[in-house]
Design a protein around this motif. Sequence first.
Motif, PDB file in Angstrom:
ATOM      1  N   ASP A  33     -23.472  21.694  -9.755  1.00 54.67           N
ATOM      2  CA  ASP A  33     -24.296  20.696  -9.064  1.00 54.67           C
ATOM      3  C   ASP A  33     -25.465  21.330  -8.305  1.00 54.67           C
ATOM      4  N   ILE A  36     -28.249  22.225 -10.677  1.00 59.90           N
ATOM      5  CA  ILE A  36     -28.983  21.041 -11.137  1.00 59.90           C
ATOM      6  C   ILE A  36     -29.916  20.540 -10.027  1.00 59.90           C
ATOM      7  N   SER A  40     -34.126  19.529  -9.455  1.00 61.03           N
ATOM      8  CA  SER A  40     -34.587  18.198  -9.063  1.00 61.03           C
ATOM      9  C   SER A  40     -35.300  18.236  -7.715  1.00 61.03           C
ATOM     10  N   LEU A 268     -30.176  17.534 -17.104  1.00 61.89           N
ATOM     11  CA  LEU A 268     -29.319  16.900 -16.098  1.00 61.89           C
ATOM     12  C   LEU A 268     -30.060  16.636 -14.800  1.00 61.89           C
ATOM     13  N   SER A 269     -31.029  17.491 -14.473  1.00 58.85           N
ATOM     14  CA  SER A 269     -31.761  17.331 -13.212  1.00 58.85           C
ATOM     15  C   SER A 269     -32.597  16.057 -13.186  1.00 58.85           C
ATOM     16  N   PHE A 271     -31.369  13.113 -14.364  1.00 55.44           N
ATOM     17  CA  PHE A 271     -30.452  11.984 -14.388  1.00 55.44           C
ATOM     18  C   PHE A 271     -29.983  11.613 -12.992  1.00 55.44           C
ATOM     19  N   ASP A 272     -29.643  10.358 -12.799  1.00 53.55           N
ATOM     20  CA  ASP A 272     -29.004   9.884 -11.577  1.00 53.55           C
ATOM     21  C   ASP A 272     -27.584  10.433 -11.556  1.00 53.55           C
ATOM     22  N   SER A 273     -27.252  11.199 -10.531  1.00 57.13           N
ATOM     23  CA  SER A 273     -25.946  11.864 -10.489  1.00 57.13           C
ATOM     24  C   SER A 273     -24.784  10.899 -10.274  1.00 57.13           C
ATOM     25  N   TYR A 278     -24.586  11.133 -16.428  1.00 58.13           N
ATOM     26  CA  TYR A 278     -24.649  12.416 -15.725  1.00 58.13           C
ATOM     27  C   TYR A 278     -23.324  13.155 -15.868  1.00 58.13           C
ATOM     28  N   GLU A 279     -22.213  12.469 -15.609  1.00 54.10           N
ATOM     29  CA  GLU A 279     -20.910  13.114 -15.686  1.00 54.10           C
ATOM     30  C   GLU A 279     -20.606  13.583 -17.102  1.00 54.10           C
ATOM     31  N   LYS A 281     -22.814  14.453 -19.456  1.00 50.47           N
ATOM     32  CA  LYS A 281     -23.643  15.610 -19.774  1.00 50.47           C
ATOM     33  C   LYS A 281     -23.231  16.834 -18.952  1.00 50.47           C
ATOM     34  N   LYS A 282     -22.783  16.596 -17.726  1.00 50.24           N
ATOM     35  CA  LYS A 282     -22.321  17.715 -16.911  1.00 50.24           C
ATOM     36  C   LYS A 282     -21.048  18.320 -17.512  1.00 50.24           C
TER      37      LYS A 282
END
Length: 424
Positions: A33, A36, A40, A268-269, A271-273, A278-279, A281-282
């Motif tokens: 996190d 990422i 962002s 990922l940076s 995307f809305d976490s 996001y989850e 792709k993470k």
Amino acid sequence: MSAAIRECEICTVSEPTNEHIGELPLESTFPLDPEIQFRSLNRLKSELDPEFLTPAQVDYYQKENLICFLCEFAGKVPYKKIPGIITDEGNLKICNMDVLKMAEKSARIQGQGSREESEYYAWQKAIDGIQMGANRIDIVSPPAIADYMLAFSLQVADFDPHLGGKPVIQVVSRLDEDMNSLEISKKVYRSLANNAGYSVDDDVFDRAEDFITNPIIHVTQDTDSLARAIASIGINQEEIEYSEQYEQEIREALEPMIQEYLRQVEELSMFDSSGWPYEEKKHALDSHLKTMFSFAKRIGRELQESPADLGTFQRVRDIIQLQEVDPHLYYAQAELIRQSERAMITGGTSCPSINSSATAETLSGYSEAGMSFSTAIQAFINGETTRKKFLDCTCPSCEKKVSAKIENNRITCPNCKASAPYKC
């Protein structure tokens, strides 16, 4: 130690520890996190912000931090390299922290004649030397807050137009030395000076400040100069040769995986976490990191074990090349490596890895507290698993200027070990 000392200015520094740990997940040491968020948050900064990084510089820091992590925890390399840049404007930044700016602030807070002022002069000389063409710097820092000295060794590469500056690698090494002695510092300084072709008197210097304000600055065409500097302060040549060979193999064999890692972090940076994409792709990024870590562990075995000990597995280089020509065989081979080389942190220490966002945030906090750069890096590389407070003061028992440790509401002098109740 008097309890009547002025109220402390709190700064967090962790003591070094040799405590071994069991098996830990990669996330405990290299969380994704912050990596990422590093991108962002940088995207939100103005190009006029002194901490703004170009996309190439973000890639540089994250690539070097990843390689540092793989070297330390998968390859068991016995020293840590910290990335930096000499900017086009001539500023030295380590982990994107302006070294001279940090040193100047610390010197201003601590005042004339302070150790921090000596460090400020040292970094001024170092940067001036680099501006005049020097590419190797060594600064010896005798014991300050505990019984060990530090050596800061920097290697400066040629200007990289894509990066917009000169890449810098810093290695911080530590040797035990009594607070009341300079013998180890003298030995290290002589060794580093001889490595640079300097002639040094046997007595060298009598004060810690003299070591600090006289950095060893020189030009070398020797690509092994930094390795020999590390060797001169206690790491044997065989370990260094393995470490350098391992790092080179990581950079070459895993380059496609490293570039894919950077691409996924960048994606990922954006995307809305809080959302499921996001989850998802993470999770894919986490899986990619684990595969890369397993491959990195395997590379260490390839360099240290005989072919008979390695069995029938293909070399990591050859497996990665299969990804383009035979994806099914690649995934089958990769799965065998993942099963045999578990992607877990084992047999290491509790020190954290360098992490792009966490590093920048931590050093920024140290800077705001007025901590000197060398003390901040010392705190950072030793980890923050145990937070303690220190107070710069004069001990009433031994009358030495010290950084006295404050723990469990007691303040203790590192020089004479006098202790008394204290409350910040």
